[in-house]
Scaffold this motif. Sequence first.
Motif, PDB file in Angstrom:
ATOM      1  N   VAL A 292       0.876  -1.180   0.000  1.00  0.00           N
ATOM      2  CA  VAL A 292       0.000   0.000   0.000  1.00  0.00           C
ATOM      3  C   VAL A 292       0.903   1.218   0.000  1.00  0.00           C
ATOM      4  CG1 VAL A 292      -1.738   1.318   1.253  1.00  0.00           C
ATOM      5  CG2 VAL A 292      -1.869  -1.175   1.216  1.00  0.00           C
ATOM      6  N   GLY A 293       0.630   2.188  -0.874  1.00  0.00           N
ATOM      7  CA  GLY A 293       1.450   3.403  -0.932  1.00  0.00           C
ATOM      8  C   GLY A 293       1.006   4.291  -2.070  1.00  0.00           C
ATOM      9  N   GLY A 294       1.984   5.055  -2.605  1.00  0.00           N
ATOM     10  CA  GLY A 294       1.697   5.930  -3.743  1.00  0.00           C
ATOM     11  C   GLY A 294       0.680   7.001  -3.448  1.00  0.00           C
ATOM     12  N   HIS A 295       0.680   7.576  -2.241  1.00  0.00           N
ATOM     13  CA  HIS A 295      -0.317   8.570  -1.870  1.00  0.00           C
ATOM     14  C   HIS A 295      -0.148   9.835  -2.711  1.00  0.00           C
ATOM     15  CE1 HIS A 295       0.065   5.867   1.578  1.00  0.00           C
ATOM     16  NE2 HIS A 295      -1.216   6.120   1.801  1.00  0.00           N
ATOM     17  N   ASP A 296      -1.267  10.418  -3.094  1.00  0.00           N
ATOM     18  CA  ASP A 296      -1.253  11.591  -3.966  1.00  0.00           C
ATOM     19  C   ASP A 296      -2.437  12.481  -3.604  1.00  0.00           C
ATOM     20  OD1 ASP A 296      -0.828  13.425  -5.985  1.00  0.00           O
ATOM     21  OD2 ASP A 296      -1.540  12.124  -7.605  1.00  0.00           O
ATOM     22  N   PHE A 297      -2.162  13.722  -3.220  1.00  0.00           N
ATOM     23  CA  PHE A 297      -3.215  14.690  -2.932  1.00  0.00           C
ATOM     24  C   PHE A 297      -3.633  15.358  -4.234  1.00  0.00           C
ATOM     25  CE2 PHE A 297      -4.278  19.173  -1.561  1.00  0.00           C
ATOM     26  CZ  PHE A 297      -5.560  18.860  -1.125  1.00  0.00           C
ATOM     27  N   VAL A 298      -4.933  15.344  -4.519  1.00  0.00           N
ATOM     28  CA  VAL A 298      -5.456  15.840  -5.794  1.00  0.00           C
ATOM     29  C   VAL A 298      -6.494  16.918  -5.523  1.00  0.00           C
ATOM     30  CG1 VAL A 298      -6.597  15.223  -7.960  1.00  0.00           C
ATOM     31  CG2 VAL A 298      -5.119  13.562  -6.808  1.00  0.00           C
ATOM     32  N   LYS A 324     -15.067  23.193  -6.711  1.00  0.00           N
ATOM     33  CA  LYS A 324     -13.746  22.607  -6.572  1.00  0.00           C
ATOM     34  C   LYS A 324     -13.831  21.496  -5.541  1.00  0.00           C
ATOM     35  CE  LYS A 324      -8.893  23.964  -5.812  1.00  0.00           C
ATOM     36  NZ  LYS A 324      -7.992  25.109  -5.544  1.00  0.00           N
ATOM     37  N   ALA A 325     -13.024  20.473  -5.693  1.00  0.00           N
ATOM     38  CA  ALA A 325     -13.036  19.346  -4.775  1.00  0.00           C
ATOM     39  C   ALA A 325     -11.600  18.899  -4.523  1.00  0.00           C
ATOM     40  CB  ALA A 325     -13.858  18.186  -5.343  1.00  0.00           C
ATOM     41  N   SER A 326     -11.419  18.031  -3.525  1.00  0.00           N
ATOM     42  CA  SER A 326     -10.092  17.490  -3.258  1.00  0.00           C
ATOM     43  C   SER A 326     -10.231  16.093  -2.682  1.00  0.00           C
ATOM     44  CB  SER A 326      -9.316  18.387  -2.284  1.00  0.00           C
ATOM     45  OG  SER A 326      -9.922  18.389  -1.001  1.00  0.00           O
ATOM     46  N   TRP A 327      -9.203  15.302  -2.877  1.00  0.00           N
ATOM     47  CA  TRP A 327      -9.188  13.951  -2.340  1.00  0.00           C
ATOM     48  C   TRP A 327      -7.746  13.463  -2.230  1.00  0.00           C
ATOM     49  CZ3 TRP A 327     -11.353  15.048  -7.160  1.00  0.00           C
ATOM     50  CH2 TRP A 327     -10.664  14.565  -8.274  1.00  0.00           C
ATOM     51  N   VAL A 328      -7.570  12.375  -1.510  1.00  0.00           N
ATOM     52  CA  VAL A 328      -6.273  11.715  -1.406  1.00  0.00           C
ATOM     53  C   VAL A 328      -6.391  10.353  -2.071  1.00  0.00           C
ATOM     54  CG1 VAL A 328      -4.489  10.822   0.125  1.00  0.00           C
ATOM     55  CG2 VAL A 328      -5.746  12.889   0.757  1.00  0.00           C
ATOM     56  N   PHE A 391      -9.958   8.917  -1.215  1.00  0.00           N
ATOM     57  CA  PHE A 391     -10.624   9.347   0.017  1.00  0.00           C
ATOM     58  C   PHE A 391     -11.087  10.772  -0.220  1.00  0.00           C
ATOM     59  CE2 PHE A 391      -9.645  10.903   4.574  1.00  0.00           C
ATOM     60  CZ  PHE A 391     -10.981  10.824   4.929  1.00  0.00           C
ATOM     61  N   ARG A 392     -12.409  10.955  -0.419  1.00  0.00           N
ATOM     62  CA  ARG A 392     -12.987  12.242  -0.780  1.00  0.00           C
ATOM     63  C   ARG A 392     -13.211  13.088   0.474  1.00  0.00           C
ATOM     64  NH1 ARG A 392     -13.731  12.958  -6.588  1.00  0.00           N
ATOM     65  NH2 ARG A 392     -12.946  10.968  -7.363  1.00  0.00           N
ATOM     66  N   LEU A 393     -12.398  14.128   0.647  1.00  0.00           N
ATOM     67  CA  LEU A 393     -12.450  14.911   1.874  1.00  0.00           C
ATOM     68  C   LEU A 393     -13.740  15.702   1.998  1.00  0.00           C
ATOM     69  CD1 LEU A 393      -8.762  16.209   1.855  1.00  0.00           C
ATOM     70  CD2 LEU A 393      -9.685  14.130   2.892  1.00  0.00           C
ATOM     71  N   GLY A 394     -14.249  16.237   0.882  1.00  0.00           N
ATOM     72  CA  GLY A 394     -15.452  17.055   0.952  1.00  0.00           C
ATOM     73  C   GLY A 394     -16.666  16.303   1.456  1.00  0.00           C
ATOM     74  N   GLU A 395     -16.705  14.994   1.206  1.00  0.00           N
ATOM     75  CA  GLU A 395     -17.872  14.227   1.614  1.00  0.00           C
ATOM     76  C   GLU A 395     -18.023  14.184   3.131  1.00  0.00           C
ATOM     77  OE1 GLU A 395     -17.541  10.442  -0.261  1.00  0.00           O
ATOM     78  OE2 GLU A 395     -17.780  11.248  -2.302  1.00  0.00           O
TER      79      GLU A 395
END
Length: 787
Positions: A292-298, A324-328, A391-395
Amino acid sequence: MRSLLLGSLLALTPLAVGCAGDPTPSAPAAPAPIALDTVAAALGGSDAAIVFRGDWTEETNGAEVLAGGTLKVVYDPTRLTTCRSVDGTRPTWTLTAWYRLDTAAPVELRLVTGDDGLMSGALEVPASVGALTLWFENRDATGCVAWDSDFGRNYVFDVGAPTGRATATFDGDGPQHLDGDLVRGGLLEIAYDPARVAACENYHNGARAWGAYASWRFEPSGETGEAPLFGDDRFDTTVVAPLLQVPDDATAVELWFRGEDNQGCVAWDSNYGANHRLEIGGAAVAPTPGWVGGHDFVTFARVAEHHGDVPVAYYWDSWQGMPKASWVEARVWAPGLTDQRYDSLDAARQAAKALTAEVITDALSGDGPDGWGVVTPRFERQEGHDFVYSFRLGELRWSIYDYQIADGLFAYRFRFSGDGGASWLGDAANRHFAVAASETCALFPTGTAPASCPQPATVGWAGNFGAYRAHDCHWVGDLDDPARFEKSGLGHDCMVITADVWVAGVTDSGAPSSAVLAEVETDLGGPGGPLATPERIALGFDGLEGHDFRFRWNLSQLMSLADRGDYRFRFRFSADGGASWTTIGADDGGWRTLAIRDDSRDVQVCGGVSRWYSQSTVSDACLDAPPTAHADASCELWVERFARGQWSHGGTTLAWLEATLRVDPDADVVTAGMWVEGVDGGGAGFQRLSLGSESAPGTWATGFTTAHTGLGTGTFGAVEVTAFAFFVDVRDAGGAVTRFWQSGHGANYTVDGTFASPGQTQSLGSGSLELAPASAPLYESRNSCGE
């Protein structure tokens, strides 16, 4: 409960035997078991099978009894040797198998005695069953009854949930289709019609003298096999459907078929040598996450921006209006699952159901470790040998998800399981995210704040106002002041104003767009004219332009609400989190003018109006600027080209009229098109304005579709056009709109009159286009006004 397991030998207590009225069991006579090789043959095949042997043991073939599957029951009649009366030499006894599904009433299972002396029958197990019970009864003419029931306990077996069963059907007339789920570790049934290889069909003395065979090869192992499609009885033409066990590592299977007779004839069905290929998805065998890895903030506004593995991800409620939205994102590798090839996103998403993915966070309370709450991340895609989840932060803030966590800095971890949560692999350490109503830089630990938080940077330059305009959304620089936009363009024209900004070390160094705050100040609002107090609206990021950031303001929504009039606007930018601003407008930060224009009455006309894009694409439309006067066209409009066309292919038929119109390129043209009068398929009359589109400066394309039948939306039967004319709407300097007509001075044109003489015909592949002859009356203005 018993489960049928590979190679298991279940030694049972001898059965209870008794005659009617005698409940006392007695031991059976010494059995004479059938040979072991005969029993082994009975266990062949992929369906679950169990043999009740004469030595009071049972043996299975290792295949689990599955709901929706088949259980083959083989019984050695030497287990029951009492209650066997005879009449002379004729047996007068019967051996019967009984079964019960869950708690339902007993049902008889018909057993047939084969040449090997074994009795056998097949039981189709319904999909809803959880348990299966078997027992056997021997009854003779004297009333004697003997039971094989494990002393009344019966033989009870668990029925497992199906891991996946699919049927590949090859019909005799050509169609092929796959029903069910073809997954690793599941079952594949081949339902093949031998008529597909009947070129070698042959009979001798009424018996079948030919055979048909199915062959297969699984990838990547290369495992192959072959099965006959007829039984051994040459007088029986019943077709057998082979049932294959799909290997646990299979990704695809290739099938081919052969027919051959006793004279040497061979016929093949192999998809012309390419074989019939079926992709295998899912994962019936539990996968094991290995990494598990490769984390990316979008962040996502107009496009996705990937920021990599940031120390703190974030989401602000103020983004919702941009939007606008963001997720990891996180990646997981599970050998045999994530590293397989899937032909589509849907296939990969289906395979991903074999994994359990969770995000645990202290932003919620729940059943996770340490009392943390659990959020299910989204499957996004396959990338390389990994599956990617988000992982959708806005939700966590939106009410529709029932979370609505407070502002703050929170910890979280991704974790994945291939065995339903019995074991997990996930992030070794806590990760963090921040959420708030608007950007709150104080939430970030030292050194972790994003570039949009206050930084020692200042705006070096801002300017270059431009706009995206017209139907093709092309960008034009040097925006006029006042900048004029027409309400008639709403819904089909771009209405976007842009400006550029340069910040040394930010816009020219790959920093995220969030490092620069950008806003528009404007008194453009809802109905009622300019706002008394201008409002500030966040600008959207439009992309990198050289060393500058370009930001955009989309006017469409506000224009649809605002009244016709003049409004003010200016842009401002900050590179230090809003501590200082650089404003651009007119005259060193003054206001620029935005002219919202409509016709003098601000009235829309929608009924009987459509817009013609092509013979197959027509949509309802409205006139935002109806004419206040009508006049005959002199050289404000003329017909450059006119034609009628027809086209038919694949069950779809089209017929239409089309025209190329020339207008004064210096005129303020609102719209141009055709007026059509006719009778529809029901005999009702109609009139319609068919608006065209500007294809080049001074040139408009228009038309009218007279028939559209078959496939597709918006189809209709043929209509008859009885008259037509052409028009252009021109706005004068005062805003009034005049409609100029080319209609034969009010007489209008007809199709028959236009094509009284044949015109030149052009081929369209599956149709044709006939150009109006040069002598057609509608070319009169072209001859006098044309170039």
